[in-house]
Design a protein around this motif. Structure first.
Motif, PDB file in Angstrom:
ATOM      1  N   SER A 172     -10.481   2.221  -1.017  1.00  0.00           N
ATOM      2  CA  SER A 172     -10.384   1.571  -2.331  1.00  0.00           C
ATOM      3  C   SER A 172      -8.983   1.764  -2.918  1.00  0.00           C
ATOM      4  CB  SER A 172     -11.465   2.172  -3.236  1.00  0.00           C
ATOM      5  OG  SER A 172     -11.279   1.796  -4.547  1.00  0.00           O
ATOM      6  N   ALA A 173      -8.444   2.973  -2.789  1.00  0.00           N
ATOM      7  CA  ALA A 173      -7.104   3.251  -3.326  1.00  0.00           C
ATOM      8  C   ALA A 173      -6.061   2.359  -2.653  1.00  0.00           C
ATOM      9  CB  ALA A 173      -6.761   4.723  -3.108  1.00  0.00           C
ATOM     10  N   GLN A 174      -6.241   2.138  -1.358  1.00  0.00           N
ATOM     11  CA  GLN A 174      -5.259   1.315  -0.645  1.00  0.00           C
ATOM     12  C   GLN A 174      -5.315  -0.135  -1.127  1.00  0.00           C
ATOM     13  OE1 GLN A 174      -6.335   2.649   3.294  1.00  0.00           O
ATOM     14  NE2 GLN A 174      -4.568   4.042   3.367  1.00  0.00           N
ATOM     15  N   ARG A 175      -6.482  -0.568  -1.596  1.00  0.00           N
ATOM     16  CA  ARG A 175      -6.582  -1.926  -2.155  1.00  0.00           C
ATOM     17  C   ARG A 175      -5.779  -2.032  -3.449  1.00  0.00           C
ATOM     18  NH1 ARG A 175     -12.130  -3.863  -3.154  1.00  0.00           N
ATOM     19  NH2 ARG A 175     -11.039  -5.824  -3.432  1.00  0.00           N
ATOM     20  N   PHE A 176      -5.585  -0.894  -4.112  1.00  0.00           N
ATOM     21  CA  PHE A 176      -4.736  -0.867  -5.322  1.00  0.00           C
ATOM     22  C   PHE A 176      -3.290  -0.485  -4.973  1.00  0.00           C
ATOM     23  CE2 PHE A 176      -8.954   0.045  -7.329  1.00  0.00           C
ATOM     24  CZ  PHE A 176      -8.970  -0.993  -8.247  1.00  0.00           C
TER      25      PHE A 176
END
Ligand SMILES: N[C@@H](CCC(=O)N[C@@H](CS)C(=O)NCC(=O)O)C(=O)O
Length: 217
Positions: A172-176
């Protein structure tokens, strides 16, 4: 047969997929597209009154909340264990999982981000600052905990419940576009999990309902 109410990109569902795979349990996935609000369907809310994924149909009963589902898996299928033996160690692993589940993920959830935009007028830039700020705060603390307790995985040298929660949060963090550079221990654990079949099979891109071309929610 276990039926997982799922969405390929849901990090809470991803946790349960990892745990099911680590336990070697077969299941059928039923995808609910959050982008089209399929999870608000009355038929689904009859199963999970919160209208969130995941939910696990265990035959005659539906379990909700990823933490409760994974604890149920641990209780009913103890091998391989996802919690260490000693009570204090179990508390540490559960605290790492709770750090993600209670103190990062809910602040970045779809309905919260939608509310920030629609009710509070936040634009994409402000919304991203909000989301990444909470990720940074949580990852900074988790980085210290893993540095102290990890030996390849979040806690010790075998996957635990904490890894089931960390890896989806990294996704999820990588999507941000959050860089893992400030978190070398988190990055190392994530890379280690990337080589583990249970984690690979649970990855969003390997789910039957995944988009062939990724898009933002
Ligand atoms: N605490 C819940 C969180 C479940 C949750 O928030 N799921 C998200 C997907 S990761 C969802 O269904 N979001 C729909 C929405 O926000 O409208 C759990 O651990 O199961």
């Amino acid at each position: 047969m276990l039926k997982l109410h799922d969405y390929w990109r849901s990090s809470a569902a991803y946790r349960v997929r990892i745990a099911l795979n680590l336990k070697g349990l077969d299941y059928t996935a039923i995808g609910h597209d959050l982008r089209t609000n399929a999870h608000h369907d009355p038929a689904y809310k009859a199963l999970n009154p919160q209208g969130l994924v995941p939910a696990l149909d265990i035959g005659g009963q539906v379990l909700t909340q990823s933490s409760a589902i994974i604890e149920w898996l641990e209780d009913t299928c103890p091998q391989p264990p996802l919690l260490p033996q000693a009570a204090a160690d179990r508390a540490v692993v559960r605290s790492m999982a709770a750090l993600v589940a209670c103190d990062i993920h809910p602040l970045n959830n779809l309905r919260v981000l939608r509310e920030l935009k629609s009710e509070l007028g936040a634009d994409d830039t402000r919304t991203k600052i909000w989301a990444t700020g909470w990720i940074a705060e949580g990852f900074t603390a988790l980085e210290s905990l893993i540095a102290h307790h990890g030996r390849g995985y979040c806690f010790g040298d075998v996957p635990t419940l904490a890894d089931c929660f960390l890896v989806p949060q990294v996704f999820s963090a990588q999507r941000f576009n959050v860089s893992l550079d400030p978190y070398p221990h988190i990055r190392a654990v994530n890379e280690r999990c990337d080589e583990h079949t249970a984690f690979v099979r649970a990855h969003p891109r390997h789910q039957p309902d995944a988009d062939t071309v990724d898009s933002n929610r």
